[in-house]
Design an enzyme around this catalytic site. Structure first.
Site, PDB file in Angstrom:
ATOM      1  N   TYR A  53       0.809  -1.214   0.000  1.00 48.78           N
ATOM      2  CA  TYR A  53       0.000   0.000   0.000  1.00 48.78           C
ATOM      3  C   TYR A  53       0.848   1.273   0.000  1.00 48.78           C
ATOM      4  CZ  TYR A  53      -3.990  -2.916   1.554  1.00 48.78           C
ATOM      5  OH  TYR A  53      -4.972  -3.866   1.671  1.00 48.78           O
ATOM      6  N   SER A 208     -13.725  -3.254   0.894  1.00 43.58           N
ATOM      7  CA  SER A 208     -14.599  -2.706  -0.153  1.00 43.58           C
ATOM      8  C   SER A 208     -16.070  -2.849   0.234  1.00 43.58           C
ATOM      9  CB  SER A 208     -14.336  -3.390  -1.499  1.00 43.58           C
ATOM     10  OG  SER A 208     -14.823  -2.618  -2.569  1.00 43.58           O
ATOM     11  N   LEU A 210     -18.295  -0.684   0.521  1.00 43.89           N
ATOM     12  CA  LEU A 210     -19.148   0.147  -0.331  1.00 43.89           C
ATOM     13  C   LEU A 210     -18.878  -0.105  -1.804  1.00 43.89           C
ATOM     14  CD1 LEU A 210     -18.806   3.464   1.695  1.00 43.89           C
ATOM     15  CD2 LEU A 210     -20.690   1.823   1.790  1.00 43.89           C
ATOM     16  N   ALA A 211     -18.246  -1.262  -2.088  1.00 46.77           N
ATOM     17  CA  ALA A 211     -17.923  -1.657  -3.467  1.00 46.77           C
ATOM     18  C   ALA A 211     -17.108  -0.589  -4.177  1.00 46.77           C
ATOM     19  CB  ALA A 211     -19.196  -1.980  -4.244  1.00 46.77           C
ATOM     20  N   GLY A 212     -16.160  -0.013  -3.446  1.00 52.31           N
ATOM     21  CA  GLY A 212     -15.322   1.021  -4.044  1.00 52.31           C
ATOM     22  C   GLY A 212     -16.107   2.246  -4.480  1.00 52.31           C
ATOM     23  N   GLY A 213     -17.229   2.504  -3.813  1.00 54.93           N
ATOM     24  CA  GLY A 213     -18.089   3.631  -4.174  1.00 54.93           C
ATOM     25  C   GLY A 213     -19.096   3.313  -5.251  1.00 54.93           C
ATOM     26  N   LYS A 214     -19.047   2.090  -5.784  1.00 53.76           N
ATOM     27  CA  LYS A 214     -19.933   1.714  -6.894  1.00 53.76           C
ATOM     28  C   LYS A 214     -21.408   1.756  -6.494  1.00 53.76           C
ATOM     29  CE  LYS A 214     -18.152  -1.401  -9.496  1.00 53.76           C
ATOM     30  NZ  LYS A 214     -17.698  -2.703 -10.051  1.00 53.76           N
ATOM     31  N   PHE A 216     -22.946   3.991  -5.177  1.00 50.87           N
ATOM     32  CA  PHE A 216     -23.493   5.326  -5.413  1.00 50.87           C
ATOM     33  C   PHE A 216     -23.408   5.741  -6.887  1.00 50.87           C
ATOM     34  CE2 PHE A 216     -21.774   5.116  -1.088  1.00 50.87           C
ATOM     35  CZ  PHE A 216     -22.935   5.361  -0.364  1.00 50.87           C
TER      36      PHE A 216
END
Length: 298
Positions: A53, A208, A210-214, A216
């Site tokens: 990272y 993840s 929030l699914a990487g923001g997906k 939204f």
């Protein structure tokens, strides 16, 4: 913040602070110290890193600047990913994985140096390695434990079969498996890992969420459908945000699911931490699953 007891000597926060984006947050050392202190104040004392990272060196500078922080937190680190373009990880032409004795031990030594600490609380193999020699991994873990450089061990992104295989040669229980899981990405539920977790008591850390923001993404039909249901249930139970409903959905599972955040926004972290007080009914939990799958539960 509630806590999860992983072993007799190790407990971690019910929600973990994920730091894989830390190097992109452009925080000064003092700003990072303030961020860590706020997480501690909330009760989110567990910090997730990996050598790949690039988060560990700046974090280590914060620990060096304020040595009192180390005893207030738990540190997770991971090893084994070798991407091209990162000379410190020795990939020349091809992204690859390595779980050799040399890679594991050298990676941890580098992480400890970067983190400015003598020991991590949990040390993980980051990705399944098709060339993994399980006896070599066991040997590396044994040496690391004897040297006192890690309190416990686990894996990340392993299937049930891969987890069982490695556990068969490790004397002490692997304490966790980090997996991708969210209302948007639900394959985990059919992986056999939930049943294994209930059987063994081993925790599941979820990345993840929030699914990487997906979730939204208004151009994604599945996301729009799912967001509508999440918003409906948010209003039904009086939650502050949709994100709280996502974390509450994960926390409702009847085993040690430990979500990880991925933001530098303290307000969002506070909201995530409060999801432990949001109670979904069984029907609401399945309503979210139906929205994700776009079909009724049979």
């Amino acid at each position: 913040m509630n806590r999860v007891q992983l072993t007799e000597n190790i407990s971690i926060a019910r929600i973990v602070t994920g730091l894989w984006r830390l190097k992109h947050w452009n925080l000064s050392t003092q700003e990072l110290i303030a961020f860590i202190e706020k997480n501690i104040e909330i009760g989110m004392t567990t910090m997730d890193h990996a050598l790949v990272y690039g988060s560990e060196a700046p974090f280590g500078k914060a620990l060096k600047a304020d040595p009192t922080l180390r005893d207030k937190i738990e540190i997770i680190s991971k090893c084994g990913i070798k991407p091209v373009g990162n000379s410190a990880l020795h990939a020349k032409q091809t992204n690859h994985y390595s779980s050799s004795f040399k890679t594991i031990t050298e990676s941890l030594n580098q992480s400890l140096s970067d983190l400015n600490t003598d020991q991590v609380d949990i040390f993980l193999i980051h990705r399944p390695d098709y060339l993994m020699n399980i006896n070599e991994v066991a040997k590396a873990f044994e040496q690391i434990k004897k040297q006192g450089k890690a309190k416990s061990f686990g894996v990340s992104n392993f299937s049930k079969t891969q987890f069982d295989l490695l556990q068969s040669v490790i004397d002490e229980p692997l304490v966790t498996n980090q997996v991708e899981f969210s209302p948007y990405q639900t394959e985990f539920l059919e992986s056999g890992l939930p049943e294994l977790s209930q059987k063994t008591g081993q925790s599941i850390m979820v990345w993840s969420c929030l699914a990487g923001g997906k979730i939204f993404d208004t151009s994604d039909e599945k996301a729009v459908r799912l967001l509508g249901t999440l918003t409906k249930i948010q209003h039904e139970i009086g939650a502050i945000s949709v994100e709280q409903i996502v974390y509450a959905w994960l926390l409702k599972l009847p085993y040690n699911v430990i979500p990880m955040t991925g933001t530098s926004n303290i307000d969002r972290i506070v909201l995530a931490s409060q999801a432990q007080y949001c109670e979904l009914s069984d029907e609401q939990w399945y309503e979210i699953l139906e929205a994700s799958n776009n079909c009724q539960v049979p």
